[in-house]
Design a protein around this motif. Structure first.
Motif, PDB file in Angstrom:
ATOM      1  N   HIS A 164       0.804  -1.217   0.000  1.00 15.87           N
ATOM      2  CA  HIS A 164       0.000   0.000   0.000  1.00 15.87           C
ATOM      3  C   HIS A 164       0.843   1.276   0.000  1.00 15.87           C
ATOM      4  CE1 HIS A 164       0.761  -0.327   4.378  1.00 15.87           C
ATOM      5  NE2 HIS A 164       0.598   0.982   4.384  1.00 15.87           N
ATOM      6  N   ILE A 165       2.160   1.159   0.252  1.00 15.05           N
ATOM      7  CA  ILE A 165       3.005   2.361   0.212  1.00 15.05           C
ATOM      8  C   ILE A 165       3.773   2.457  -1.111  1.00 15.05           C
ATOM      9  CG2 ILE A 165       3.268   2.333   2.718  1.00 15.05           C
ATOM     10  CD1 ILE A 165       6.240   1.486   2.206  1.00 15.05           C
ATOM     11  N   ILE A 166       3.432   1.605  -2.076  1.00 10.14           N
ATOM     12  CA  ILE A 166       4.141   1.585  -3.358  1.00 10.14           C
ATOM     13  C   ILE A 166       3.142   1.791  -4.495  1.00 10.14           C
ATOM     14  CG2 ILE A 166       5.764   0.333  -4.828  1.00 10.14           C
ATOM     15  CD1 ILE A 166       6.335  -1.503  -2.417  1.00 10.14           C
ATOM     16  N   THR A 167       3.469   2.681  -5.407  1.00  9.88           N
ATOM     17  CA  THR A 167       2.623   2.924  -6.577  1.00  9.88           C
ATOM     18  C   THR A 167       3.484   2.890  -7.838  1.00  9.88           C
ATOM     19  OG1 THR A 167       1.188   4.374  -5.273  1.00  9.88           O
ATOM     20  CG2 THR A 167       0.984   4.502  -7.678  1.00  9.88           C
ATOM     21  N   SER A 168       3.013   2.199  -8.848  1.00  9.58           N
ATOM     22  CA  SER A 168       3.706   2.180 -10.133  1.00  9.58           C
ATOM     23  C   SER A 168       3.216   3.343 -10.988  1.00  9.58           C
ATOM     24  CB  SER A 168       3.445   0.857 -10.861  1.00  9.58           C
ATOM     25  OG  SER A 168       3.936   0.900 -12.186  1.00  9.58           O
ATOM     26  N   VAL A 169       4.147   4.181 -11.416  1.00  9.73           N
ATOM     27  CA  VAL A 169       3.819   5.315 -12.290  1.00  9.73           C
ATOM     28  C   VAL A 169       4.810   5.312 -13.461  1.00  9.73           C
ATOM     29  CG1 VAL A 169       3.507   7.806 -12.495  1.00  9.73           C
ATOM     30  CG2 VAL A 169       3.008   6.661 -10.312  1.00  9.73           C
ATOM     31  N   PRO A 170       4.431   4.758 -14.595  1.00 13.45           N
ATOM     32  CA  PRO A 170       5.332   4.755 -15.750  1.00 13.45           C
ATOM     33  C   PRO A 170       5.724   6.170 -16.155  1.00 13.45           C
ATOM     34  CG  PRO A 170       3.475   3.285 -16.114  1.00 13.45           C
ATOM     35  CD  PRO A 170       3.162   4.077 -14.873  1.00 13.45           C
ATOM     36  N   THR A 171       6.900   6.291 -16.690  1.00 12.27           N
ATOM     37  CA  THR A 171       7.390   7.594 -17.144  1.00 12.27           C
ATOM     38  C   THR A 171       6.519   8.123 -18.276  1.00 12.27           C
ATOM     39  OG1 THR A 171       9.648   7.080 -16.489  1.00 12.27           O
ATOM     40  CG2 THR A 171       9.358   8.789 -18.169  1.00 12.27           C
ATOM     41  N   GLY A 172       6.217   9.410 -18.217  1.00 12.06           N
ATOM     42  CA  GLY A 172       5.408  10.033 -19.255  1.00 12.06           C
ATOM     43  C   GLY A 172       6.280  10.729 -20.289  1.00 12.06           C
ATOM     44  N   ILE A 173       5.852  10.675 -21.523  1.00 10.62           N
ATOM     45  CA  ILE A 173       6.595  11.254 -22.642  1.00 10.62           C
ATOM     46  C   ILE A 173       5.815  12.436 -23.205  1.00 10.62           C
ATOM     47  CG2 ILE A 173       7.685  10.763 -24.864  1.00 10.62           C
ATOM     48  CD1 ILE A 173       8.747   9.066 -22.532  1.00 10.62           C
ATOM     49  N   ASP A 174       6.531  13.463 -23.635  1.00 11.93           N
ATOM     50  CA  ASP A 174       5.903  14.639 -24.247  1.00 11.93           C
ATOM     51  C   ASP A 174       5.472  14.275 -25.661  1.00 11.93           C
ATOM     52  OD1 ASP A 174       5.189  17.082 -25.359  1.00 11.93           O
ATOM     53  OD2 ASP A 174       6.751  18.189 -24.290  1.00 11.93           O
ATOM     54  N   THR A 175       4.170  14.048 -25.823  1.00  5.97           N
ATOM     55  CA  THR A 175       3.650  13.596 -27.118  1.00  5.97           C
ATOM     56  C   THR A 175       3.625  14.698 -28.171  1.00  5.97           C
ATOM     57  OG1 THR A 175       1.395  13.975 -26.310  1.00  5.97           O
ATOM     58  CG2 THR A 175       2.266  11.746 -26.125  1.00  5.97           C
ATOM     59  N   SER A 176       3.899  15.938 -27.763  1.00  3.45           N
ATOM     60  CA  SER A 176       4.001  17.009 -28.762  1.00  3.45           C
ATOM     61  C   SER A 176       5.371  17.001 -29.437  1.00  3.45           C
ATOM     62  CB  SER A 176       3.760  18.376 -28.107  1.00  3.45           C
ATOM     63  OG  SER A 176       4.818  18.729 -27.233  1.00  3.45           O
ATOM     64  N   ILE A 177       6.327  16.287 -28.831  1.00  2.15           N
ATOM     65  CA  ILE A 177       7.682  16.192 -29.387  1.00  2.15           C
ATOM     66  C   ILE A 177       7.901  14.842 -30.055  1.00  2.15           C
ATOM     67  CG2 ILE A 177      10.149  16.156 -28.815  1.00  2.15           C
ATOM     68  CD1 ILE A 177       9.534  18.101 -26.542  1.00  2.15           C
ATOM     69  N   PHE A 178       7.550  13.772 -29.337  1.00  2.81           N
ATOM     70  CA  PHE A 178       7.737  12.428 -29.875  1.00  2.81           C
ATOM     71  C   PHE A 178       6.462  12.007 -30.593  1.00  2.81           C
ATOM     72  CE2 PHE A 178      10.915  12.834 -26.602  1.00  2.81           C
ATOM     73  CZ  PHE A 178      12.034  12.278 -27.204  1.00  2.81           C
ATOM     74  N   LYS A 179       6.507  12.106 -31.901  1.00  3.08           N
ATOM     75  CA  LYS A 179       5.349  11.827 -32.736  1.00  3.08           C
ATOM     76  C   LYS A 179       5.840  11.479 -34.139  1.00  3.08           C
ATOM     77  CE  LYS A 179       4.881  16.765 -33.729  1.00  3.08           C
ATOM     78  NZ  LYS A 179       4.007  17.960 -33.661  1.00  3.08           N
ATOM     79  N   PRO A 180       5.000  10.834 -34.946  1.00  6.41           N
ATOM     80  CA  PRO A 180       5.413  10.497 -36.315  1.00  6.41           C
ATOM     81  C   PRO A 180       5.612  11.765 -37.151  1.00  6.41           C
ATOM     82  CG  PRO A 180       3.470   9.245 -35.628  1.00  6.41           C
ATOM     83  CD  PRO A 180       3.666  10.318 -34.609  1.00  6.41           C
ATOM     84  N   GLU A 181       6.663  11.767 -37.940  1.00  6.79           N
ATOM     85  CA  GLU A 181       6.932  12.872 -38.861  1.00  6.79           C
ATOM     86  C   GLU A 181       7.453  12.291 -40.173  1.00  6.79           C
ATOM     87  OE1 GLU A 181       6.158  15.899 -38.667  1.00  6.79           O
ATOM     88  OE2 GLU A 181       6.016  16.493 -36.546  1.00  6.79           O
ATOM     89  N   ASP A 182       7.697  13.146 -41.137  1.00  5.59           N
ATOM     90  CA  ASP A 182       8.197  12.728 -42.449  1.00  5.59           C
ATOM     91  C   ASP A 182       9.587  12.092 -42.300  1.00  5.59           C
ATOM     92  OD1 ASP A 182       9.678  12.955 -45.032  1.00  5.59           O
ATOM     93  OD2 ASP A 182       7.797  13.861 -45.705  1.00  5.59           O
TER      94      ASP A 182
END
Length: 378
Positions: A164-182
């Motif tokens: 109960h004192i441990i929480t999993s929080v995956p790292t968040g990525i900035d989706t405005s930077i990492f996205k499909p491009e040409d």
């Protein structure tokens, strides 16, 4: 959705501590999280050694940062931490490595501030069961954050820490930077070959990231399958750089390999790739490189290390191979080279999963809730 600090008037003074002088996903997460918390109205700063890469990077990003001699467990570092905290109001300290966690925990005993400590655990390396370590994690710290569910399960099962004192929080990525491009445009900007299939990796050059198995796999593919249309891209710097360059030279694949070192625009290098690999064999949580690659709409190949299988389902969102196995990696790469439709399908499913689960906003909301509860229950 959790309300921001500005909406609830719960404005926390948060300090991140980092004693590591390396550069990788852990440090990038600290910076991303700090920026996200500042955007939500909190006062956030970072404490680290002056020569740590995160110090210069925080300054460049406009994040308040102070340097203390905390790279090693020394009395000088402890006294500096105590003196700093005596004169610096703080509600929550989020620690990230062993040394700074000890510094914060011991300093709290002497600086007369009633702040809460949250310990973020980024890697899957084992933790010893000494009673002092248990005190550090379960008494000194008000809450533990892991970057993956399996890391939490290990702390509960192997170390006996309360779930109960441990929480999993995956790292968040900035989706405005990492996205499909040409893809072709990215290659043109970076000076990469336009007419080759680029197989790449974006990771600090540490042994356990498995770069040498990727080099072996590419060498094997070139020599045994007579493929002359592939190019190897290794993005990142680190202690294994010279060993890898020597391996690449010995394998005779220098002409089809690019190693640009650490880059300020990793998103562009990912956008130039066709296939992303991360053949790690130890110490992983949920690697940011994998999430970034998935958000860039790349098919990914990795191993069942740490919490990687929480984001990659074999033959669903990517391919999973056994670690330390160059033959298996070569086979997985070849399967995607031979079946572009399969590669496209894996990339598409992985991209959708990443967008729905790996955003910076999701991470920051979860961490804000943990910080507020830790402070309220300090």
């Amino acid at each position: 959705m959790t309300e921001t600090a500005k909406e609830t008037n719960t404005r926390l003074k948060i300090i991140h501590t980092e004693s590591s002088c390396g550069w990788g996903g852990q440090e990038i997460r600290i910076l991303t999280e700090a920026q996200g918390m500042i955007e939500r109205g909190h006062d956030v700063s970072i404490i680290c050694p002056s020569h740590a890469p995160i110090y210069a990077e925080a300054k460049e990003r406009g994040i308040p940062v102070a340097h203390l001699p905390i790279a090693k467990k020394t009395l000088k570092g402890l006294l500096a931490t105590i003196n700093y905290l005596k004169k610096t109001p703080v509600d929550v300290i989020n620690t990230h490595s062993s040394t700074d966690s000890w510094m914060a925990a011991l300093a709290k005993l002497f600086c007369w501030q009633n702040f809460a400590i949250v310990r973020t655990r980024h890697v899957s390396a084992p933790i010893n069961n000494h009673f002092t370590t248990k005190w550090l994690y379960t008494k000194a710290a008000k809450h533990i954050v892991t970057t993956g569910i399996k890391l939490k399960e290990t702390l509960v099962k192997d170390n006996g820490y309360p779930a109960h004192i441990i929480t999993s929080v995956p790292t968040g990525i900035d989706t405005s930077i990492f996205k499909p491009e040409d893809k072709l445009l990215a290659r043109k900007e970076l000076g990469l070959p336009q007419d080759k299939t680029i197989i790449g990796i974006l990771a600090t050059l540490r042994s356990w990231k498995g770069h040498k198995y990727l080099v072996d796999a590419i060498s094997q593919i070139v020599k045994t399958q007579n493929r002359d249309n592939i190019h190897l891209l290794i993005v990142g710097g680190g202690p294994q750089e010279e060993a890898l360059k020597e391996q690449i030279k010995s394998a005779g694949i220098e002409e089809i390999t690019t190693m640009p070192g650490n880059q300020k625009n990793p998103n562009k290098w990912l956008q130039a790739m066709d296939i992303f690999t991360l053949p790690s064999y130890a110490n992983e949580g949920v690697p940011q490189g994998l999430m970034q690659a998935m958000l860039t709409n790349l098919p990914v190949i990795s191993t069942p290390v740490g919490s990687i299988t929480e984001i990659i389902g074999h033959d669903k969102t990517g391919l999973i191979i056994q670690p330390e196995n160059s033959n298996a990696l070569a086979d997985a790469i070849s399967s995607l080279l031979d079946s572009p439709e399969k590669a496209k399908q894996l990339a598409g499913v992985g991209y959708k999963f990443a967008v729905e689960n790996f955003s910076k906003e999701i991470m920051v909301e979860k961490m804000e809730k943990i910080f507020i509860e830790a402070y309220d229950n300090r």
